[in-house]
Design a protein around this motif. Structure first.
Motif, PDB file in Angstrom:
ATOM      1  N   SER A 168      -4.048   5.450   4.141  1.00 22.81           N
ATOM      2  CA  SER A 168      -3.163   6.138   2.660  1.00 22.81           C
ATOM      3  C   SER A 168      -3.725   7.254   2.234  1.00 22.81           C
ATOM      4  O   SER A 168      -3.737   7.558   0.867  1.00 22.81           O
ATOM      5  CB  SER A 168      -3.138   4.812   1.838  1.00 22.81           C
ATOM      6  N   GLU A 222      -1.795  -5.779  -2.942  1.00 25.42           N
ATOM      7  CA  GLU A 222      -1.673  -4.846  -1.884  1.00 25.42           C
ATOM      8  C   GLU A 222      -2.017  -3.460  -2.060  1.00 25.42           C
ATOM      9  O   GLU A 222      -1.211  -2.700  -1.785  1.00 25.42           O
ATOM     10  CB  GLU A 222      -0.539  -4.884  -0.943  1.00 25.42           C
ATOM     11  N   VAL A 223      -3.049  -3.179  -2.834  1.00 18.65           N
ATOM     12  CA  VAL A 223      -3.320  -1.668  -3.210  1.00 18.65           C
ATOM     13  C   VAL A 223      -4.446  -1.396  -2.417  1.00 18.65           C
ATOM     14  O   VAL A 223      -5.417  -1.892  -2.143  1.00 18.65           O
ATOM     15  CB  VAL A 223      -3.667  -1.803  -4.880  1.00 18.65           C
ATOM     16  N   ASP A 224      -4.399  -0.328  -1.935  1.00 18.36           N
ATOM     17  CA  ASP A 224      -5.458   0.534  -1.300  1.00 18.36           C
ATOM     18  C   ASP A 224      -6.485   1.488  -1.927  1.00 18.36           C
ATOM     19  O   ASP A 224      -5.748   2.112  -2.865  1.00 18.36           O
ATOM     20  CB  ASP A 224      -4.756   1.529  -0.030  1.00 18.36           C
ATOM     21  N   GLN A 227      -5.314   4.296  -4.936  1.00 21.46           N
ATOM     22  CA  GLN A 227      -3.939   4.212  -5.384  1.00 21.46           C
ATOM     23  C   GLN A 227      -3.692   3.508  -7.034  1.00 21.46           C
ATOM     24  O   GLN A 227      -2.585   4.056  -7.556  1.00 21.46           O
ATOM     25  CB  GLN A 227      -3.249   3.267  -4.495  1.00 21.46           C
ATOM     26  N   HIS A 278       0.893  -1.137   0.192  1.00 19.14           N
ATOM     27  CA  HIS A 278      -0.079   0.148  -0.022  1.00 19.14           C
ATOM     28  C   HIS A 278       0.827   1.292   0.025  1.00 19.14           C
ATOM     29  O   HIS A 278       0.591   2.245   0.551  1.00 19.14           O
ATOM     30  CB  HIS A 278      -1.192   0.125   1.081  1.00 19.14           C
ATOM     31  N   TYR A 282      -9.408  -2.845  -0.593  1.00 17.00           N
ATOM     32  CA  TYR A 282      -7.936  -3.536  -0.430  1.00 17.00           C
ATOM     33  C   TYR A 282      -8.095  -4.817  -1.461  1.00 17.00           C
ATOM     34  O   TYR A 282      -8.921  -5.410  -1.584  1.00 17.00           O
ATOM     35  CB  TYR A 282      -7.608  -3.873   0.703  1.00 17.00           C
ATOM     36  N   GLN A 307      -8.742   4.622   1.447  1.00 15.99           N
ATOM     37  CA  GLN A 307      -8.751   4.006   2.764  1.00 15.99           C
ATOM     38  C   GLN A 307      -8.040   5.104   3.548  1.00 15.99           C
ATOM     39  O   GLN A 307      -7.050   5.699   3.152  1.00 15.99           O
ATOM     40  CB  GLN A 307      -7.602   2.836   2.915  1.00 15.99           C
ATOM     41  N   SER A 343       8.808  -0.778  -1.046  1.00 18.78           N
ATOM     42  CA  SER A 343       8.080  -1.643  -0.371  1.00 18.78           C
ATOM     43  C   SER A 343       8.699  -2.815  -0.016  1.00 18.78           C
ATOM     44  O   SER A 343       9.955  -2.979   0.147  1.00 18.78           O
ATOM     45  CB  SER A 343       7.092  -2.288  -1.651  1.00 18.78           C
ATOM     46  N   ILE A 361       3.113   7.225   3.795  1.00 18.48           N
ATOM     47  CA  ILE A 361       2.718   6.851   2.341  1.00 18.48           C
ATOM     48  C   ILE A 361       3.628   7.587   1.221  1.00 18.48           C
ATOM     49  O   ILE A 361       3.598   8.562   1.156  1.00 18.48           O
ATOM     50  CB  ILE A 361       1.014   6.984   2.136  1.00 18.48           C
TER      51      ILE A 361
END
Length: 280
Positions: free
Chosen positions: A88, A80-82, A93, A49, A118, A85, A262, A59
């Motif tokens: 973040s 693992e993409v927000d 994203q 994220h 997510y 949210q 990451s 972030i």
């Protein structure tokens, strides 16, 4: 006493020069320039994220974008993409990365989380169509986190298409991962070449990866670099693979030595694309 006519000497030299140059010109005129086969650069990247593991609560989406930008890839499978949210910044994203990179995108939600969504995503320099989310089974451990496969048709050129998938398999259960791979294998039963990329959360000699190998060819089979964790990687859990039936040639595979953005290192593979193999 000998007398040399300068005009005759000039004409003789001119004839000799013409004789030497003519074959070269003729050869150059008959040669055909070599045409390189079209290539496709693909990345798999678990972006955590966009939270650099060394900076709790921070972030840095631009850092993720810069990793992708430097590799000049055509397709990216993100995990693992927000999406919207609070942790973040309520940002979509996948959409934000696509805008930063000038790419198309498709996001597939795996779970609701933290007041937002997510999941996994696809970025593409080429137009996307037939996007679909495939829910992956978790029968062995029903309480495990939901997992999905994001699928899209990628239009490389007019009349040329492939299928591209991004996924993130279960971390809890080996049996779940094997079931999930079998579902992906079934989704790959398509006439189009199919490239899969993602965090499969399993080792190359695991039952899940052995099941994957029945339908897909991994882009690295021996002496492969580890992908996790990012600072001192000691295991291979991130993969790119292509269906055996696709006839796409794997030209190269590498793990990008990136340790800031990451907790996974990105994987990049380059494919040669025979025109006949990508026509729809």
């Amino acid at each position: 006493m000998c007398y040399f006519n300068p005009i005759l000497i000039f004409l003789a030299c001119l004839l000799l020069l013409t004789a030497c140059v003519a074959p070269s010109l003729q050869s150059a005129g008959n040669s055909q320039p070599e045409t390189a086969s079209p290539q496709l650069r693909v990345m798999s990247y678990n972006i955590h994220h966009a939270n650099p593991p060394g900076r709790k609560g921070v972030i840095d989406l631009e850092a993720i974008a810069e990793v992708i930008r430097k590799e000049a890839v055509d397709l990216v499978a993100l995990q693992e993409v927000d999406v919207r949210q609070p942790r973040s910044g309520n940002v979509h994203q996948a959409q934000a990365l696509a805008e930063m990179l000038g790419m198309h995108h498709y996001f597939a939600k795996a779970i609701d989380f933290g007041g937002g969504e997510y999941g996994v995503a696809i970025l593409s320099r080429y137009p996307l169509s037939d996007t679909i989310k495939v829910e992956l089974p978790k029968e062995d451990s029903p309480n495990a986190e939901g997992r999905v496969l994001a699928l899209a048709t990628v239009q490389l050129t007019e009349g040329q298409h492939i299928r591209f998938g991004s996924t993130h398999l279960d971390i809890q259960s080996s049996a779940n991962r094997q079931q999930q791979v079998e579902t992906i294998n079934a989704a790959a039963a398509d006439e189009l070449p199919f490239i899969l990329a993602g965090d499969l959360n399993d080792y190359p000699d695991s039952p899940a990866i052995k099941a994957l190998d029945q339908v897909f060819q991994r882009t690295c089979l021996t002496n492969c670099e580890a992908t996790f964790p990012q600072d001192e990687p000691d295991r291979i859990i991130d993969y790119i693979a292509v269906t055996h039936a696709s006839k796409l040639k794997v030209e190269s595979h590498r793990v990008v030595p990136e340790s800031y953005a990451s907790d996974h290192r990105p994987v990049v593979a380059v494919f040669e694309l025979p025109t006949a193999s990508v026509s729809r």
